[in-house]
Design a protein around this motif. Structure first.
Motif, PDB file in Angstrom:
ATOM      1  N   ALA A  70     -28.960  43.903  -7.582  1.00  0.00           N
ATOM      2  CA  ALA A  70     -29.092  45.134  -6.793  1.00  0.00           C
ATOM      3  C   ALA A  70     -30.299  45.044  -5.861  1.00  0.00           C
ATOM      4  CB  ALA A  70     -29.210  46.342  -7.715  1.00  0.00           C
ATOM      5  N   ALA A  71     -31.400  44.489  -6.350  1.00  0.00           N
ATOM      6  CA  ALA A  71     -32.587  44.331  -5.509  1.00  0.00           C
ATOM      7  C   ALA A  71     -32.299  43.370  -4.358  1.00  0.00           C
ATOM      8  CB  ALA A  71     -33.760  43.832  -6.347  1.00  0.00           C
ATOM      9  N   MET A  72     -31.545  42.293  -4.644  1.00  0.00           N
ATOM     10  CA  MET A  72     -31.202  41.335  -3.604  1.00  0.00           C
ATOM     11  C   MET A  72     -30.325  41.987  -2.534  1.00  0.00           C
ATOM     12  SD  MET A  72     -29.044  37.783  -3.954  1.00  0.00           S
ATOM     13  CE  MET A  72     -27.608  38.671  -4.526  1.00  0.00           C
ATOM     14  N   VAL A  73     -29.349  42.776  -2.940  1.00  0.00           N
ATOM     15  CA  VAL A  73     -28.465  43.457  -1.989  1.00  0.00           C
ATOM     16  C   VAL A  73     -29.256  44.470  -1.172  1.00  0.00           C
ATOM     17  CG1 VAL A  73     -26.509  45.062  -1.823  1.00  0.00           C
ATOM     18  CG2 VAL A  73     -26.367  43.069  -3.308  1.00  0.00           C
ATOM     19  N   LEU A  74     -30.150  45.220  -1.832  1.00  0.00           N
ATOM     20  CA  LEU A  74     -30.980  46.191  -1.124  1.00  0.00           C
ATOM     21  C   LEU A  74     -31.887  45.503  -0.108  1.00  0.00           C
ATOM     22  CD1 LEU A  74     -31.937  49.142  -0.844  1.00  0.00           C
ATOM     23  CD2 LEU A  74     -33.669  48.595  -2.568  1.00  0.00           C
ATOM     24  N   ALA A  75     -32.510  44.392  -0.502  1.00  0.00           N
ATOM     25  CA  ALA A  75     -33.378  43.655   0.421  1.00  0.00           C
ATOM     26  C   ALA A  75     -32.582  43.130   1.612  1.00  0.00           C
ATOM     27  CB  ALA A  75     -34.071  42.506  -0.303  1.00  0.00           C
ATOM     28  N   THR A  76     -31.361  42.673   1.377  1.00  0.00           N
ATOM     29  CA  THR A  76     -30.521  42.178   2.463  1.00  0.00           C
ATOM     30  C   THR A  76     -30.144  43.311   3.418  1.00  0.00           C
ATOM     31  OG1 THR A  76     -29.649  40.452   1.024  1.00  0.00           O
ATOM     32  CG2 THR A  76     -28.381  40.957   3.003  1.00  0.00           C
ATOM     33  N   CYS A  77     -29.795  44.463   2.880  1.00  0.00           N
ATOM     34  CA  CYS A  77     -29.454  45.613   3.729  1.00  0.00           C
ATOM     35  C   CYS A  77     -30.655  46.059   4.545  1.00  0.00           C
ATOM     36  CB  CYS A  77     -28.924  46.760   2.879  1.00  0.00           C
ATOM     37  SG  CYS A  77     -27.305  46.437   2.152  1.00  0.00           S
ATOM     38  N   LEU A  78     -31.833  46.105   3.912  1.00  0.00           N
ATOM     39  CA  LEU A  78     -33.042  46.477   4.640  1.00  0.00           C
ATOM     40  C   LEU A  78     -33.355  45.461   5.741  1.00  0.00           C
ATOM     41  CD1 LEU A  78     -35.353  47.740   1.752  1.00  0.00           C
ATOM     42  CD2 LEU A  78     -34.231  49.100   3.519  1.00  0.00           C
ATOM     43  N   ASN A  79     -33.128  44.197   5.453  1.00  0.00           N
ATOM     44  CA  ASN A  79     -33.358  43.152   6.450  1.00  0.00           C
ATOM     45  C   ASN A  79     -32.426  43.321   7.644  1.00  0.00           C
ATOM     46  OD1 ASN A  79     -34.351  40.868   7.663  1.00  0.00           O
ATOM     47  ND2 ASN A  79     -33.223  39.459   6.365  1.00  0.00           N
ATOM     48  N   GLU A  81     -31.063  46.136   8.677  1.00  0.00           N
ATOM     49  CA  GLU A  81     -31.479  47.328   9.412  1.00  0.00           C
ATOM     50  C   GLU A  81     -32.729  47.049  10.239  1.00  0.00           C
ATOM     51  OE1 GLU A  81     -31.650  51.082  10.990  1.00  0.00           O
ATOM     52  OE2 GLU A  81     -29.997  50.098   9.966  1.00  0.00           O
ATOM     53  N   LEU A  82     -33.678  46.351   9.662  1.00  0.00           N
ATOM     54  CA  LEU A  82     -34.891  45.994  10.386  1.00  0.00           C
ATOM     55  C   LEU A  82     -34.572  45.104  11.591  1.00  0.00           C
ATOM     56  CD1 LEU A  82     -37.988  46.202  10.407  1.00  0.00           C
ATOM     57  CD2 LEU A  82     -38.033  44.147   8.999  1.00  0.00           C
ATOM     58  N   ALA A  83     -33.684  44.143  11.413  1.00  0.00           N
ATOM     59  CA  ALA A  83     -33.290  43.266  12.518  1.00  0.00           C
ATOM     60  C   ALA A  83     -32.602  44.058  13.626  1.00  0.00           C
ATOM     61  CB  ALA A  83     -32.370  42.165  12.003  1.00  0.00           C
ATOM     62  N   ARG A  84     -31.796  45.048  13.255  1.00  0.00           N
ATOM     63  CA  ARG A  84     -31.115  45.874  14.257  1.00  0.00           C
ATOM     64  C   ARG A  84     -32.136  46.672  15.079  1.00  0.00           C
ATOM     65  NH1 ARG A  84     -29.589  50.859  15.043  1.00  0.00           N
ATOM     66  NH2 ARG A  84     -30.394  51.599  13.064  1.00  0.00           N
ATOM     67  N   ARG A  85     -33.131  47.235  14.390  1.00  0.00           N
ATOM     68  CA  ARG A  85     -34.148  48.018  15.102  1.00  0.00           C
ATOM     69  C   ARG A  85     -35.016  47.130  15.986  1.00  0.00           C
ATOM     70  NH1 ARG A  85     -36.205  52.880  11.200  1.00  0.00           N
ATOM     71  NH2 ARG A  85     -34.136  53.636  10.678  1.00  0.00           N
ATOM     72  N   ILE A  86     -35.355  45.950  15.499  1.00  0.00           N
ATOM     73  CA  ILE A  86     -36.159  45.029  16.291  1.00  0.00           C
ATOM     74  C   ILE A  86     -35.396  44.603  17.542  1.00  0.00           C
ATOM     75  CG2 ILE A  86     -37.093  42.674  16.320  1.00  0.00           C
ATOM     76  CD1 ILE A  86     -38.004  43.172  13.435  1.00  0.00           C
ATOM     77  N   LYS A  87     -34.111  44.360  17.396  1.00  0.00           N
ATOM     78  CA  LYS A  87     -33.292  43.962  18.542  1.00  0.00           C
ATOM     79  C   LYS A  87     -33.247  45.075  19.589  1.00  0.00           C
ATOM     80  CE  LYS A  87     -28.748  42.077  19.611  1.00  0.00           C
ATOM     81  NZ  LYS A  87     -27.445  41.691  19.064  1.00  0.00           N
ATOM     82  N   ALA A  88     -33.125  46.324  19.145  1.00  0.00           N
ATOM     83  CA  ALA A  88     -33.112  47.449  20.088  1.00  0.00           C
ATOM     84  C   ALA A  88     -34.457  47.572  20.804  1.00  0.00           C
ATOM     85  CB  ALA A  88     -32.778  48.746  19.351  1.00  0.00           C
ATOM     86  N   THR A  89     -35.548  47.383  20.069  1.00  0.00           N
ATOM     87  CA  THR A  89     -36.872  47.454  20.681  1.00  0.00           C
ATOM     88  C   THR A  89     -37.079  46.315  21.668  1.00  0.00           C
ATOM     89  OG1 THR A  89     -37.733  48.512  18.697  1.00  0.00           O
ATOM     90  CG2 THR A  89     -39.344  47.556  20.189  1.00  0.00           C
ATOM     91  N   GLU A  90     -36.629  45.121  21.315  1.00  0.00           N
ATOM     92  CA  GLU A  90     -36.746  43.990  22.237  1.00  0.00           C
ATOM     93  C   GLU A  90     -35.944  44.229  23.506  1.00  0.00           C
ATOM     94  OE1 GLU A  90     -35.569  40.597  19.960  1.00  0.00           O
ATOM     95  OE2 GLU A  90     -37.595  40.239  19.213  1.00  0.00           O
ATOM     96  N   ARG A  91     -34.804  44.867  23.377  1.00  0.00           N
ATOM     97  CA  ARG A  91     -33.989  45.177  24.558  1.00  0.00           C
ATOM     98  C   ARG A  91     -34.746  46.140  25.479  1.00  0.00           C
ATOM     99  NH1 ARG A  91     -29.416  47.127  22.185  1.00  0.00           N
ATOM    100  NH2 ARG A  91     -28.834  44.994  21.695  1.00  0.00           N
ATOM    101  N   LEU A  92     -35.378  47.150  24.891  1.00  0.00           N
ATOM    102  CA  LEU A  92     -36.174  48.082  25.698  1.00  0.00           C
ATOM    103  C   LEU A  92     -37.368  47.378  26.333  1.00  0.00           C
ATOM    104  CD1 LEU A  92     -36.186  51.195  23.337  1.00  0.00           C
ATOM    105  CD2 LEU A  92     -34.932  50.921  25.483  1.00  0.00           C
TER     106      LEU A  92
END
Length: 138
Positions: A70-79, A81-92
């Motif tokens: 469960a911790a591994m799945v949660l860490a993967t999901c958080l990763n 989400e973080l990558a998605r936000r970083i990509k949006a910020t890089e686009r801006l």
């Protein structure tokens, strides 16, 4: 191959280099598709290895294994989400950098009228503002 065929039909031959451009686009797409499909044959083995490893972990450790998975799945999901936000910020950030560089190109191209009409301060303020916006995303 169906995607490559659809793209080949969409490419207009008479625009920008003709057949050379169309064959280059199709050729690069074929190479990219081949590179992407190279690891496709490992998918069944990877899937069964993941499921088997999880089952073995749960059987060996019990609830601790379940919590670990469960911790591994949660860490993967958080990763993700973080990558998605970083990509949006890089686009801006890239948009802001493009705007600033566009202003710089404008100044360089029109330096004589800018100097003649003493517009240096206005352009410097605009470039400085664009740079502050760009740095705000960093």
């Amino acid at each position: 191959s169906a995607l490559v065929q659809r793209k080949a039909v969409r490419v207009r031959i008479g625009v920008g280099g003709g057949k050379v451009q169309a064959s280059t686009l199709i050729g690069s797409d074929l190479v990219r598709a081949m590179e992407a499909s190279r690891y496709l044959c490992l998918l069944p083995m990877s899937s069964s290895g993941l499921v088997g490893g999880c089952v073995l972990l749960v059987l060996s450790l019990g609830w601790a294994g379940v919590i670990g998975i469960a911790a591994m799945v949660l860490a993967t999901c958080l990763n993700f989400e973080l990558a998605r936000r970083i990509k949006a910020t890089e686009r801006l950030e890239m948009r802001a950098a493009d705007r600033r560089l566009g202003l710089l190109r404008l100044v360089i191209g029109d330096i004589k009228p800018i100097k003649l009409l003493s517009w240096e301060e206005q352009y410097m303020d605009a470039i400085d503002t664009a740079r502050r916006v760009e740095v705000g995303y960093m």
